[in-house]
Design a protein around this motif. Structure first.
Motif, PDB file in Angstrom:
ATOM      1  N   SER A  99       0.804  -1.227   0.000  1.00 39.00           N
ATOM      2  CA  SER A  99       0.000   0.000   0.000  1.00 39.00           C
ATOM      3  C   SER A  99       0.836   1.276   0.000  1.00 39.00           C
ATOM      4  CB  SER A  99      -0.949   0.004   1.204  1.00 39.00           C
ATOM      5  OG  SER A  99      -0.219  -0.028   2.401  1.00 39.00           O
ATOM      6  N   HIS A 100       2.164   1.166   0.089  1.00 37.91           N
ATOM      7  CA  HIS A 100       3.019   2.354   0.141  1.00 37.91           C
ATOM      8  C   HIS A 100       3.970   2.517  -1.047  1.00 37.91           C
ATOM      9  CE1 HIS A 100       1.764   2.091   4.365  1.00 37.91           C
ATOM     10  NE2 HIS A 100       1.957   3.387   4.367  1.00 37.91           N
ATOM     11  N   LYS A 101       4.156   1.464  -1.813  1.00 34.99           N
ATOM     12  CA  LYS A 101       5.203   1.492  -2.835  1.00 34.99           C
ATOM     13  C   LYS A 101       4.986   2.559  -3.906  1.00 34.99           C
ATOM     14  CE  LYS A 101       3.382  -2.230  -5.697  1.00 34.99           C
ATOM     15  NZ  LYS A 101       3.652  -3.541  -6.244  1.00 34.99           N
ATOM     16  N   ASP A 102       3.748   2.856  -4.258  1.00 31.40           N
ATOM     17  CA  ASP A 102       3.491   3.841  -5.307  1.00 31.40           C
ATOM     18  C   ASP A 102       3.831   5.265  -4.884  1.00 31.40           C
ATOM     19  OD1 ASP A 102       2.689   1.879  -7.070  1.00 31.40           O
ATOM     20  OD2 ASP A 102       0.562   2.070  -6.543  1.00 31.40           O
ATOM     21  N   SER A 103       3.875   5.523  -3.585  1.00 33.59           N
ATOM     22  CA  SER A 103       4.171   6.882  -3.105  1.00 33.59           C
ATOM     23  C   SER A 103       5.636   7.063  -2.701  1.00 33.59           C
ATOM     24  CB  SER A 103       3.270   7.221  -1.920  1.00 33.59           C
ATOM     25  OG  SER A 103       3.542   6.365  -0.831  1.00 33.59           O
ATOM     26  N   MET A 104       6.410   5.994  -2.762  1.00 35.07           N
ATOM     27  CA  MET A 104       7.805   6.083  -2.331  1.00 35.07           C
ATOM     28  C   MET A 104       8.666   6.765  -3.381  1.00 35.07           C
ATOM     29  SD  MET A 104       8.359   2.478  -0.368  1.00 35.07           S
ATOM     30  CE  MET A 104      10.009   2.920   0.151  1.00 35.07           C
ATOM     31  N   LYS A 105       9.667   7.508  -2.901  1.00 32.07           N
ATOM     32  CA  LYS A 105      10.606   8.202  -3.772  1.00 32.07           C
ATOM     33  C   LYS A 105      12.022   7.989  -3.263  1.00 32.07           C
ATOM     34  CE  LYS A 105       7.365  11.799  -5.043  1.00 32.07           C
ATOM     35  NZ  LYS A 105       6.996  13.185  -4.846  1.00 32.07           N
ATOM     36  N   MET A 106      12.956   8.334  -4.100  1.00 29.89           N
ATOM     37  CA  MET A 106      14.364   8.190  -3.790  1.00 29.89           C
ATOM     38  C   MET A 106      14.749   9.032  -2.567  1.00 29.89           C
ATOM     39  SD  MET A 106      17.397   8.752  -6.593  1.00 29.89           S
ATOM     40  CE  MET A 106      16.663   7.595  -7.732  1.00 29.89           C
ATOM     41  N   GLY A 107      15.596   8.481  -1.740  1.00 27.84           N
ATOM     42  CA  GLY A 107      16.136   9.197  -0.587  1.00 27.84           C
ATOM     43  C   GLY A 107      17.656   9.200  -0.655  1.00 27.84           C
ATOM     44  N   LEU A 108      18.257   9.707   0.393  1.00 31.37           N
ATOM     45  CA  LEU A 108      19.711   9.822   0.451  1.00 31.37           C
ATOM     46  C   LEU A 108      20.215   9.166   1.726  1.00 31.37           C
ATOM     47  CD1 LEU A 108      22.059  11.242  -1.132  1.00 31.37           C
ATOM     48  CD2 LEU A 108      21.815  13.096   0.508  1.00 31.37           C
ATOM     49  N   ALA A 109      21.286   8.397   1.597  1.00 25.44           N
ATOM     50  CA  ALA A 109      21.909   7.757   2.757  1.00 25.44           C
ATOM     51  C   ALA A 109      23.328   8.287   2.904  1.00 25.44           C
ATOM     52  CB  ALA A 109      21.937   6.246   2.589  1.00 25.44           C
ATOM     53  N   LEU A 110      23.701   8.574   4.126  1.00 24.98           N
ATOM     54  CA  LEU A 110      25.077   8.939   4.440  1.00 24.98           C
ATOM     55  C   LEU A 110      25.620   7.829   5.331  1.00 24.98           C
ATOM     56  CD1 LEU A 110      27.360  10.973   4.205  1.00 24.98           C
ATOM     57  CD2 LEU A 110      26.472  12.098   6.247  1.00 24.98           C
ATOM     58  N   LEU A 111      26.640   7.126   4.837  1.00 29.32           N
ATOM     59  CA  LEU A 111      27.234   6.006   5.556  1.00 29.32           C
ATOM     60  C   LEU A 111      28.624   6.411   6.021  1.00 29.32           C
ATOM     61  CD1 LEU A 111      26.220   3.122   3.111  1.00 29.32           C
ATOM     62  CD2 LEU A 111      24.939   4.041   5.059  1.00 29.32           C
ATOM     63  N   GLU A 112      28.832   6.365   7.329  1.00 27.75           N
ATOM     64  CA  GLU A 112      30.107   6.796   7.912  1.00 27.75           C
ATOM     65  C   GLU A 112      30.652   5.722   8.844  1.00 27.75           C
ATOM     66  OE1 GLU A 112      32.093   9.434   7.413  1.00 27.75           O
ATOM     67  OE2 GLU A 112      30.735  10.113   5.837  1.00 27.75           O
ATOM     68  N   PRO A 113      31.770   5.100   8.468  1.00 27.15           N
ATOM     69  CA  PRO A 113      32.405   4.132   9.369  1.00 27.15           C
ATOM     70  C   PRO A 113      32.882   4.821  10.644  1.00 27.15           C
ATOM     71  CG  PRO A 113      33.276   3.947   7.138  1.00 27.15           C
ATOM     72  CD  PRO A 113      32.457   5.199   7.183  1.00 27.15           C
ATOM     73  N   THR A 114      32.765   4.119  11.758  1.00 30.35           N
ATOM     74  CA  THR A 114      33.285   4.632  13.017  1.00 30.35           C
ATOM     75  C   THR A 114      34.708   4.096  13.217  1.00 30.35           C
ATOM     76  OG1 THR A 114      32.504   2.785  14.363  1.00 30.35           O
ATOM     77  CG2 THR A 114      30.957   4.624  14.008  1.00 30.35           C
ATOM     78  N   SER A 115      35.407   4.641  14.180  1.00 26.97           N
ATOM     79  CA  SER A 115      36.793   4.222  14.418  1.00 26.97           C
ATOM     80  C   SER A 115      36.899   2.766  14.865  1.00 26.97           C
ATOM     81  CB  SER A 115      37.450   5.129  15.451  1.00 26.97           C
ATOM     82  OG  SER A 115      36.731   5.065  16.675  1.00 26.97           O
ATOM     83  N   ASP A 116      35.820   2.212  15.431  1.00 31.45           N
ATOM     84  CA  ASP A 116      35.886   0.818  15.879  1.00 31.45           C
ATOM     85  C   ASP A 116      35.216  -0.164  14.918  1.00 31.45           C
ATOM     86  OD1 ASP A 116      33.373   1.776  16.466  1.00 31.45           O
ATOM     87  OD2 ASP A 116      33.325   1.052  18.532  1.00 31.45           O
ATOM     88  N   GLY A 117      34.925   0.287  13.681  1.00 26.07           N
ATOM     89  CA  GLY A 117      34.428  -0.626  12.654  1.00 26.07           C
ATOM     90  C   GLY A 117      32.929  -0.743  12.548  1.00 26.07           C
TER      91      GLY A 117
END
Length: 176
Positions: free
Chosen positions: A47-65
């Motif tokens: 029921s939600h797929k037709d209203s979904m749009k592209m988003g943005l992800a920011l992936l940042e590794p931490t110092s401990d992995g």
């Protein structure tokens, strides 16, 4: 009876043994990624797929992995939807675990494939109340990925138990 239903779900889709990329390097996924493809066997998606749009992800590794993940998506009303999670590394490189306070589920996340300057394919098994669901994401460094990558994403999603009608390539959207 509920255990039997959970077993059937696990046997048919959600517990497919999808392994992370061999030779996974955390720094390869660092940075800004557009969410291009979305596929799931979750019932809410229909029921939600037709209203979904592209988003943005920011992936940042931490110092401990571990992996800091921040997702943003511009909504139709101009507001910015934001979610953040800290995915904890496991003993298997490319496999992470996090609990979503927002959705109340546990997430077993695997980075299945990556080409650092082009795409990342992520497979997640979300579990809540003993019920597991598959979620596959295709991320791109740009909003538009090749037809071949989109096809590979669709084939991978079918292999992990997602029905064809629940695999979408998201329409572009402005960022917030």
């Amino acid at each position: 009876m509920l255990r039997f239903v959970a077993f059937l779900l696990c046997a048919t889709a959600a517990c497919t043994d999808v392994m992370p990329k061999i030779g996974f390097k955390l720094d390869e996924i660092k940075g800004r990624w557009y969410l291009v493809g979305f596929a799931t066997d979750a019932s809410w998606f229909v029921s939600h797929k037709d209203s979904m749009k592209m988003g943005l992800a920011l992936l940042e590794p931490t110092s401990d992995g571990d992996l800091d993940m921040t997702y943003t998506k511009l909504e139709d009303d101009g507001s910015c939807n934001k979610m953040a999670h800290l995915a904890k590394k496991t003993e298997t490189p490319g496999k992470f675990f996090f609990h979503s306070k927002c959705w109340g589920n546990d997430n077993d996340m695997r980075v299945v494939d990556v080409k650092p300057d082009e795409f990342v394919l992520v497979h997640t098994i979300k579990t809540k109340g003993g019920v597991s669901e598959v979620l596959n994401h295709l991320y791109g460094r740009t909003k538009d990925l090749s037809a071949d990558l989109k096809k590979r994403f669709q084939e991978f999603s079918l292999e992990t138990g997602v029905q064809r009608e629940n695999i979408v390539i998201l329409p572009p959207n402005d960022v917030c």
